[in-house]
Structure formats: C-alpha cells, structure tokens
Design a protein around this motif. Structure first.
Motif, PDB file in Angstrom:
ATOM      1  N   VAL A 204     -65.664   6.964 -61.801  1.00  0.00           N
ATOM      2  CA  VAL A 204     -65.896   5.526 -61.800  1.00  0.00           C
ATOM      3  C   VAL A 204     -65.197   4.907 -60.599  1.00  0.00           C
ATOM      4  O   VAL A 204     -64.327   5.524 -59.968  1.00  0.00           O
ATOM      5  CB  VAL A 204     -65.401   4.857 -63.095  1.00  0.00           C
ATOM      6  CG1 VAL A 204     -66.101   5.426 -64.320  1.00  0.00           C
ATOM      7  CG2 VAL A 204     -63.886   4.990 -63.232  1.00  0.00           C
TER       8      VAL A 204
ATOM      9  N   ASP B  40     -60.007   1.147 -66.709  1.00  0.00           N
ATOM     10  CA  ASP B  40     -60.754   2.366 -66.394  1.00  0.00           C
ATOM     11  C   ASP B  40     -59.828   3.507 -66.000  1.00  0.00           C
ATOM     12  O   ASP B  40     -60.091   4.672 -66.308  1.00  0.00           O
ATOM     13  CB  ASP B  40     -61.771   2.106 -65.281  1.00  0.00           C
ATOM     14  CG  ASP B  40     -62.985   1.330 -65.773  1.00  0.00           C
ATOM     15  OD1 ASP B  40     -63.253   1.378 -66.992  1.00  0.00           O
ATOM     16  OD2 ASP B  40     -63.651   0.683 -64.955  1.00  0.00           O
TER      17      ASP B  40
ATOM     18  N   ARG C 220     -58.272   4.702 -69.168  1.00  0.00           N
ATOM     19  CA  ARG C 220     -59.245   5.385 -70.019  1.00  0.00           C
ATOM     20  C   ARG C 220     -59.570   6.778 -69.511  1.00  0.00           C
ATOM     21  O   ARG C 220     -59.684   7.734 -70.301  1.00  0.00           O
ATOM     22  CB  ARG C 220     -60.538   4.550 -70.079  1.00  0.00           C
ATOM     23  CG  ARG C 220     -61.687   5.216 -70.826  1.00  0.00           C
ATOM     24  CD  ARG C 220     -62.912   4.323 -70.846  1.00  0.00           C
ATOM     25  NE  ARG C 220     -63.383   3.999 -69.508  1.00  0.00           N
ATOM     26  CZ  ARG C 220     -64.173   4.800 -68.777  1.00  0.00           C
ATOM     27  NH1 ARG C 220     -64.550   5.983 -69.269  1.00  0.00           N
ATOM     28  NH2 ARG C 220     -64.579   4.424 -67.579  1.00  0.00           N
TER      29      ARG C 220
END
Length: 269
Positions: free
Chosen positions: A125, A142, A145
């Motif tokens: 990402v 993000d 995560r």
C-alpha cells in the motif's frame, strides 16, 4: 497545458516536482513540461543525471534482493516516488509472495499513481506522508495494520536525504525511525554526494533544484556514514552505489559518475 487524467486537481503542474523529475530520468511518462525542463537543466549542469538515477534504482533493487534473501519480509520505503518497473514490492514478493511493503511519499502524483499500480495487491500500500514527520509515518493506520514493528523491517530512504537540509535534522529523523525498529531491522540509505565534484558543478546543480519545492543538500561520504548511527554497516559500507554488491565487476566501473553514495546498515540484537 492540459491536465492528464492521472494528475490530481490539487497539484501545480507548472512547478517542477523532484519525484516527477526522477521519473523523467528513469524514462517514465508521469511528468510535465516544467519537470522535463528542470530535469534537462540538471542534465546540462550534471550530464550524468540520468545515469545516477538509473544507478540508484539498480542499487535499490540489489539492496531489496539482498535483504529479502536474508529473510526480511517487511519493507517501509520512504520517499518512494512514482513506481516504475523493478520496484520494492515486485522484488520482495518475487522472493516471497507474502512480503509486505509500505510506500510513503509526499508528492500527490506519486501517491495517486502508486495506488493505481498497487490496486488488488493487499500486501503493498501507499500512504501520503513526509519523512520530516517520522512519527506520523509510524502511527499511520496502514503502517500499523500491515507492518509488525516487533519483527525486523527494512526501512528504505533512497534518493531522498539530499532533499532534507541539515536544518530539518536528518539524523534526528532517522533516529526516530531507528528507535521504533526491532533488532535485526535494516536501514538502506542513498543520496547525492559532492565528493569529487567541482564548485561550479555543485553550484549549478543547487541552482536547478532551487526551482523546485525541494532544494538540494548534497553530503560527503563521512556525513552519510554518520547518519547510520546505531546501525552496523553491511559490507562494503558506504560507497558509490554501483560499487554496492555489483552484479558484475564491469557494472562498478566509473562508479563515481553515478553521483549517489549509499549503504545498508543492520540494527544489532
């Protein structure tokens, strides 16, 4: 100038961007006339500019391959720019499809195009953030995560530090990142060096980048080595990037023409 579909409405396409200039050096198509003009001025001042970009990208590929083969499965690429062939996720996931990659860049075009390329890849990402705010990178949802900071992570800061002046305290920024990493993590650095450059070449390169949002701050080998504080340098240390574990002896010839110096450091247990 007509704005292409991939360019966010919020960006000024009349002002050069270092990410898009780098894309131009690498033969990419995500750049504008202002970027090409600035890049061409840089080539006029330093004819090796495209070579240095290509040599630096090759260094990134070799470093990622080395770390992935050593067992690293998490990569945090800060200042990643516009993805082109042979980027971090392609290399790492070729070695292990479960490798996880976070790209970080402040340029909205780089971020927008990265999101297009990474669509459908749940293990890679991109986030829009700035190296000058490492705490915001580390706390980004993000990043939290996808990366497990209790396990080794390779932090890539490649072709970025010469846009971070001493007034922004680059050593402190890297120290913040280092202190968040688990033992066995790595730091990959490269940046433009003025070692062996004439005063005229140095001054002209700095004049070109004054036209962008990111003026140039070149550093010596000793200054770059000092930024690995707390890390043990991996052989061969801080060198011209073609000299860092070259694929062939011939590829390291005339290494100083590549302009970039770089190295890899490991955080001890």
């Amino acid at each position: 100038m007509q704005r292409p579909d991939w360019a966010p409405d919020t960006i000024d396409i009349e002002r050069p961007s270092v990410a898009r200039m780098y894309d131009y050096y690498l033969g990419g198509s995500h750049n504008f006339a202002a970027d090409r003009a600035a890049a061409q001025a840089m080539v006029a001042a330093v004819p090796e500019a495209p070579l240095m970009a290509q040599a630096n990208r090759a260094f990134l590929r070799r470093a990622v391959s080395h770390l992935a083969e050593a067992g690293v499965r998490q990569f945090l690429d800060i200042g990643s720019g516009i993805p082109t062939v042979g980027n971090v996720h392609e290399i790492a996931q070729r070695i292990d499809p479960l490798s996880r990659v976070i790209y970080v860049d402040v340029d909205p075009v780089a971020v927008a195009h990265s999101r297009e390329i990474l669509a459908g890849n749940d293990l890679a990402v991109v986030v829009q953030e700035d190296l000058r705010h490492p705490e915001r990178i580390l706390e980004h949802p993000d990043v939290r995560r996808l990366l497990d900071l209790s396990q080794p992570v390779a932090v890539m800061v490649v072709a970025v530090l010469h846009f971070i002046p001493d007034t922004d305290r680059p050593a402190e920024l890297l120290r913040t990142l280092r202190d968040a990493l688990a033992p066995g993590s790595y730091l990959v650095l490269s940046q433009a060096s003025d070692d062996g450059r004439s005063d005229d070449e140095r001054a002209e390169a700095e004049r070109v980048y004054q036209r962008t949002d990111n003026p140039l701050s070149v550093r010596s080998r000793a200054e770059l080595t000092a930024l690995f504080d707390g890390f043990e340098l991996v052989d061969p240390g801080v060198v011209w990037v073609p000299q860092w574990r070259p694929d062939t002896p011939e590829s390291a010839e005339d290494a100083e023409r590549a302009v970039f110096m770089g190295g890899v450091g490991r955080l001890g247990d």
